[in-house]
Design an enzyme around this catalytic site. Structure first.
Site, PDB file in Angstrom:
ATOM      1  N   ASP A 167       2.342   1.629   3.287  1.00 17.36           N
ATOM      2  CA  ASP A 167       3.253   0.569   3.755  1.00 17.36           C
ATOM      3  C   ASP A 167       4.681   0.991   3.403  1.00 17.36           C
ATOM      4  O   ASP A 167       5.616   0.792   4.175  1.00 17.36           O
ATOM      5  CB  ASP A 167       3.007  -0.767   3.024  1.00 17.36           C
ATOM      6  CG  ASP A 167       1.691  -1.438   3.410  1.00 17.36           C
ATOM      7  OD1 ASP A 167       1.304  -1.343   4.583  1.00 17.36           O
ATOM      8  OD2 ASP A 167       1.064  -2.054   2.516  1.00 17.36           O
ATOM      9  N   HIS A 224       0.883  -1.156   0.000  1.00 16.40           N
ATOM     10  CA  HIS A 224       0.000   0.000   0.000  1.00 16.40           C
ATOM     11  C   HIS A 224       0.927   1.214   0.000  1.00 16.40           C
ATOM     12  O   HIS A 224       2.076   1.108   0.452  1.00 16.40           O
ATOM     13  CB  HIS A 224      -0.900   0.007   1.232  1.00 16.40           C
ATOM     14  CG  HIS A 224      -1.929  -1.092   1.189  1.00 16.40           C
ATOM     15  ND1 HIS A 224      -1.985  -2.097   2.111  1.00 16.40           N
ATOM     16  CD2 HIS A 224      -2.912  -1.321   0.292  1.00 16.40           C
ATOM     17  CE1 HIS A 224      -2.974  -2.909   1.790  1.00 16.40           C
ATOM     18  NE2 HIS A 224      -3.546  -2.472   0.684  1.00 16.40           N
TER      19      HIS A 224
HETATM   20  C1  XLS Z   1      -8.147  -6.626  -0.116  1.00 15.92           C
HETATM   21  C2  XLS Z   1      -6.760  -6.504   0.176  1.00 15.92           C
HETATM   22  C3  XLS Z   1      -6.238  -5.168  -0.124  1.00 15.92           C
HETATM   23  C4  XLS Z   1      -5.861  -5.156  -1.570  1.00 15.92           C
HETATM   24  C5  XLS Z   1      -4.789  -4.206  -1.937  1.00 15.92           C
HETATM   25  O1  XLS Z   1      -8.481  -7.736  -0.469  1.00 15.92           O
HETATM   26  O2  XLS Z   1      -6.360  -7.102   1.311  1.00 15.92           O
HETATM   27  O3  XLS Z   1      -5.250  -4.862   0.710  1.00 15.92           O
HETATM   28  O4  XLS Z   1      -5.547  -6.415  -2.029  1.00 15.92           O
HETATM   29  O5  XLS Z   1      -5.171  -2.936  -1.629  1.00 15.92           O
END
Ligand code: XLS
Ligand code: MG
Length: 344
Positions: free
Chosen positions: A52, A49
């Protein structure tokens, strides 16, 4: 043969076990420490993210963000890892309470677009060209809250803004039908690819198919993958498993329905997924009951199950299957597959 596939996961997949009904049960592990675990667990790619990679990015200048992201790249390179994608996290900030791109508040929509551009800057600094959009809050709790036609137009507008901002960036929409919203505007692969077609550069807009999300939409994940492959739009996958229509469980791959997992591996292998650098992403969560030092087993287990299923896929008696298909003897084919999965 199995080594052809490369695996990835995100730092959020090693987590402290909090859920909506209870606090954390494991100690947090620092990002730099998590990065050191990847190779040992059998993974080569890191999914991010935006925050992150660069925590507290709202309080940093563009220059500082790029600098910090370059620091992360150094860390990755030191471990022999690469970044697979960056996803703007548009569901935690107060400006995204009612969604980002589809918020009824113009300032919130602008904030979301700014986060998109920051994610692209971070992706560039991390030397990757893929943005994932999990459209968490782009939906409603009640139908009357937003206009669904305008909402889709606003999603397209946000995507176009990214395509214009960077001429090389690719975007993978990650469809999900519900949770946290009652209904999401882009619930399936078909919706995502239709949005891609509306965009200014459809070639650069594809999908990230997550097993659990397809199941929550009442669909078969391998068929969703086939649909995306027919459009050459399967930019990445989030494999996991899901036990029925309830909250998003992110269970270990294959742990609920082995045959459904087998068919996902089968279609990925059949159409050379990974040959153009695509990673097999595992978006799995450890059970809350798992103790601190054993909270990465869901990752190694998922990878192992994938590779074992790959062996099964590749050892299928293909001429026999073709024969049964041509005879339309699907009952015998059914038994052949179940026996094969049972090692008989
Ligand atoms: C949702 C996820 C999310 C995405 C990426 O399923 O866990 O984090 O995969 O943003
Ligand atoms: Mg996911």
């Amino acid at each position: 043969m199995a080594g052809e596939f490369r695996f990835s996961f995100g730092p959020w997949n090693i987590h402290e076990g909090a859920d909506p009904f209870g606090p954390t049960v494991r100690k947090g592990i620092a990002f730099a420490k998590k990065i050191k675990l990847y190779k040992d667990l059998g993974f080569d790619g890191v999914q991010f993210h935006d925050d992150d990679a660069v925590p507290d990015l709202d309080s940093l200048s563009g220059k500082q963000i790029t600098q910090k992201a370059k620091g992360v790249l150094k860390l990755l390179k030191g471990e022999g890892l690469s970044a697979e994608f960056v996803a703007p996290r548009l569901w935690e900030n107060p400006m995204t309470i009612d969604g980002g791109y589809t918020s009824n508040d113009r300032d919130c929509r602008e904030y979301a677009k700014k986060r998109n551009r920051i994610s692209i800057d971070i992706a560039n600094a991390l030397e990757c060209d893929l943005i994932v959009l999990w459209l968490a809050r782009e939906g409603t709790y009640i139908r009357e809250a937003k206009d669904s036609k305008i909402a889709v137009e606003r999603i397209v507008e946000a995507i176009n803004d990214m395509l214009a901002y960077d001429k090389k960036i690719r975007i993978a929409i990650e469809p999900k039908p519900n949770e946290p919203m009652d209904h999401a505007y882009i619930p399936t692969t078909g919706h995502a690819l239709a949005v891609a077609a509306l965009s200014d550069d459809p070639k650069r807009v594809g999908v990230n198919i997550e097993t659990a999300h397809a199941i929550l939409a009442g669909l078969d994940p391998s068929d969703e993958m086939g649909f995306a492959l027919a459009f050459d739009k399967l930019f990445t996958v989030h494999l996991n498993d899901q036990n029925g229509l309830k909250f998003d469980q992110d269970k270990s791959f294959g742990s609920v329905d082995l045959r459904r997992a087998f068919n996902q591996v089968r279609i990925l292998d059949a159409y050379n997924y990974g040959k153009r650098g695509e990673f097999v992403g595992l978006d799995v969560k450890a059970m809350r009951t798992q103790k601190q030092d054993l909270a990465t087993k869901h990752l190694t287990n998922s990878r192992q199950i994938f590779l074992q299923l790959l062996e099964l896929v590749r050892s299928l008696n293909t001429p026999r299957i073709e024969d049964l298909v041509s005879q339309r003897d699907y009952e015998e084919l059914d038994l052949l597959i179940v026996n094969h999965l049972m090692g008989r």
